[in-house]
Design an enzyme around this catalytic site. Structure first.
Site: not given
Ligand code: AMP
Length: 542
Positions: A185, A331, A441, A446
């Site tokens: 990540t 994850e 906040k 929020w």
């Molecule tokens: P990654 O592990 O780099 O793919 O990032 C995952 C994170 O991307 C998630 O925990 C979200 O915060 C964000 N994310 C993924 N898809 C969306 C979506 N459709 N809308 C908003 N946030 C998203």
């Protein structure tokens, strides 16, 4: 008492065997950096995966060894996906957009033994190689005659290495929990963390992805993943497409170039394309500018960041393309939810329909989700209460690679804290309001930065938008809207702010707008709120 059914292991090898038998002539088209468009088939790709497996033996790779790739979406990367994992080694896909220090960290943390790399990344690796003691050899993904001058050693040419190898390989019968792939990540805090997928989780995720209410793939589809194979396995498409028998179109380095994407869609008859919003902004802008159409494209799957409703509308109204909003995480392999309207929702009026479609969708069979308050009490799924989103399921990580203690991220019952804040409505539709760290906040309430950003980009003067919290004496924090203006336009700030009226509570409307040339992004293309907050650390509302 046990049942009397065959306990065949769920392995990626079975996907390869299946598609090699039933879809051997189905095409795999790639844009490569060394030879332009390359046409292959599942049959040819998997034959070459056999050669990859022999080559790995020749290079001394043992089961469980990590073998890295630094590569774009193309047929060679696909050959490696199967050749490495099915031989019992672990495919470590590396994101070339990470900072050099992060690359060194993850390669050393993974103890990668071999690195397969696109010629384009040779200069980068040359600067890092002396800091990578575990790496025993480099393989450049090109043919002999195109092999560039190189300083790395030992170094091999992929095509020459494969050409000597047998086209058949005795694949090992792997236990389904054997590790198959590793992806780090690119968290904005601390070191990147490794998510270690296994064969079972990968097969179950790919199986689910094909289902009608998830990605709905079949052998009538032509799939264009504009999501990189170097990050979360291109959302599992290299595994799901061979199961569905769908033709695969791999865009190589042309990931956010509207003109190239249009040419691929039209030229190859793409029916489904997947990507983050940034990619589709580029395609839609190109279509608008050129007056061109995407006649074969039926659906886009948009995730990774929130998909604005204005994008869904433009796709549908201008191009008859239906957009499914999706959400996931590294994850989670990554699919966590996909938006499809339920039967009966067809009768909703346009604004009610958009309200549902803006949400990130419902979990597929195999993923469980809930929202909890600060004391871990489950909150109602009424579309109003919001809290920390927790998940569990067959393709959710239960910890990180080489990190024994998972208590920071997992509770005693095995639920994983996603770090996202969300609501879930009575129909199970998830709505991500923020990352926990990005929530604003204000006066104890929020404010969802995602909601404000989605509204802002609907204004024609706004090319990209980000909302961050700025310290405020009275309210604690107040929202600041940061925008990149549409090219050649002086943005009408009053007009943009008036967009929020009636759509969000008055106290959620940003206090101010500020214009920048560029909004910072992370290595996976998401807006880097952390960098933005640092940039605006001394900002105060006038
Ligand atoms: P990654 O592990 O780099 O793919 O990032 C995952 C994170 O991307 C998630 O925990 C979200 O915060 C964000 N994310 C993924 N898809 C969306 C979506 N459709 N809308 C908003 N946030 C998203």
């Amino acid at each position: 008492m046990h049942g009397k059914m065959m306990g065949t292991s769920l392995t990626i090898t079975e996907i390869m065997r299946f598609a090699d038998r039933l879809y051997q002539d189905t095409e795999v088209i790639s844009i490569t950096t060394d030879e332009g468009v390359h046409r292959s088939t599942y049959g040819k790709v998997f034959k070459r995966s056999n050669q990859v497996a022999h080559a790995l033996l020749h290079l001394g790779v043992q089961p469980g060894d990590r073998v890295a790739t630094l590569a774009w979406n193309d047929h060679r990367h696909m050959e490696l996906y199967y050749g490495i994992s099915c031989s019992g080694a672990v495919l470590h896909t590396i994101n070339p957009r990470l900072f050099p220090e992060q690359l060194v960290y993850i390669i050393n943390h993974a103890e990668d033994r071999i690195i397969f790399l696109d010629p384009m990344f040779l200069p980068l690796m040359e600067t890092l190689a002396d800091k990578l003691p575990s790496v025993k050899a480099y393989v450049v993904l090109t043919g002999g005659e195109k092999m560039p001058d190189r300083k790395l050693s030992p170094i091999h040419c992929y095509e020459s290495l494969l050409s000597d190898q047998d086209l058949t390989y005795e694949w090992p019968e792997l236990d389904e929990t054997t590790a198959s792939a590793l992806c780090y990540t690119s968290g904005t805090t601390g070191n990147p963390k490794g998510v270690l997928y296994d064969h079972r989780s990968t097969v179950l995720h790919a199986y689910a992805a094909c289902m009608p209410n998830v990605l709905g793939l079949s052998h009538d589809d032509v799939v264009l993943p504009v999501v990189p194979m170097f990050h979360v396995n291109a959302w599992g498409t290299p595994y799901a497409c061979p199961i569905a028998g769908a033709k695969l179109v791999l865009p190589g380095p042309k990931m956010a170039d509207g003109e190239s994407l249009h040419a691929l869609i039209e030229g190859e008859g793409v029916t489904i394309a997947l990507g983050v919003p940034t990619v589709w902004f580029a395609l839609l802008a190109y279509l608008k500018e050129s007056g061109k159409a995407v006649k074969t494209l039926n659906r886009t799957i948009v995730g990774g960041s929130a998909c604005p409703v204005s994008m869904m509308e433009e796709f549908e109204e201008q191009h008859s393309v239906y957009t499914h909003h999706a959400w996931g995480m590294t994850e989670m392999s990554p699919l966590g939810s996909v938006n499809r309207l339920l039967p009966g929702m067809g009768s909703l009026n346009a604004s009610e329909r958009n309200e549902v479609r803006a949400k990130q969708g419902r979990a597929p069979f195999g993923v469980d989700m809930k929202i909890v308050d600060d004391d871990s009490n489950e909150l109602p799924q009424d579309g109003v209460a919001f809290g920390d989103l927790k998940v569990r399921g067959w393709w959710v990580a239960d910890g990180y690679f080489r990190q024994d203690d998972n208590s920071d991220t997992h509770d005693g019952d095995g639920w994983f804290s996603t770090g996202d804040v969300a609501t879930i409505d009575q129909y199970g539709y998830l709505n991500i309001t923020d990352r926990t760290k990005d929530v604003i906040k204000s006066g104890g309430e929020w404010i969802s930065s995602i909601e404000l950003e989605n509204l802002a980009v609907a204004h024609p003067d706004v090319a990209e938008a980000a909302v961050i919290g700025i310290k405020h004496e009275k309210w604690g924090e107040r929202p600041l809207l940061v925008i990149v203006a549409t090219e050649g336009v002086v943005p009408d700030e009053t007009g943009i702010l008036s967009l929020f009226k009636g759509k969000v509570s008055d106290w959620c409307i940003p206090d101010s707008i500020t214009q920048v040339d560029e909004i910072p992004h992370t290595a996976t293309g998401k807006i880097s709120k952390k960098t933005l907050r640092e940039q605006f650390a001394n900002y105060s509302f006038g």
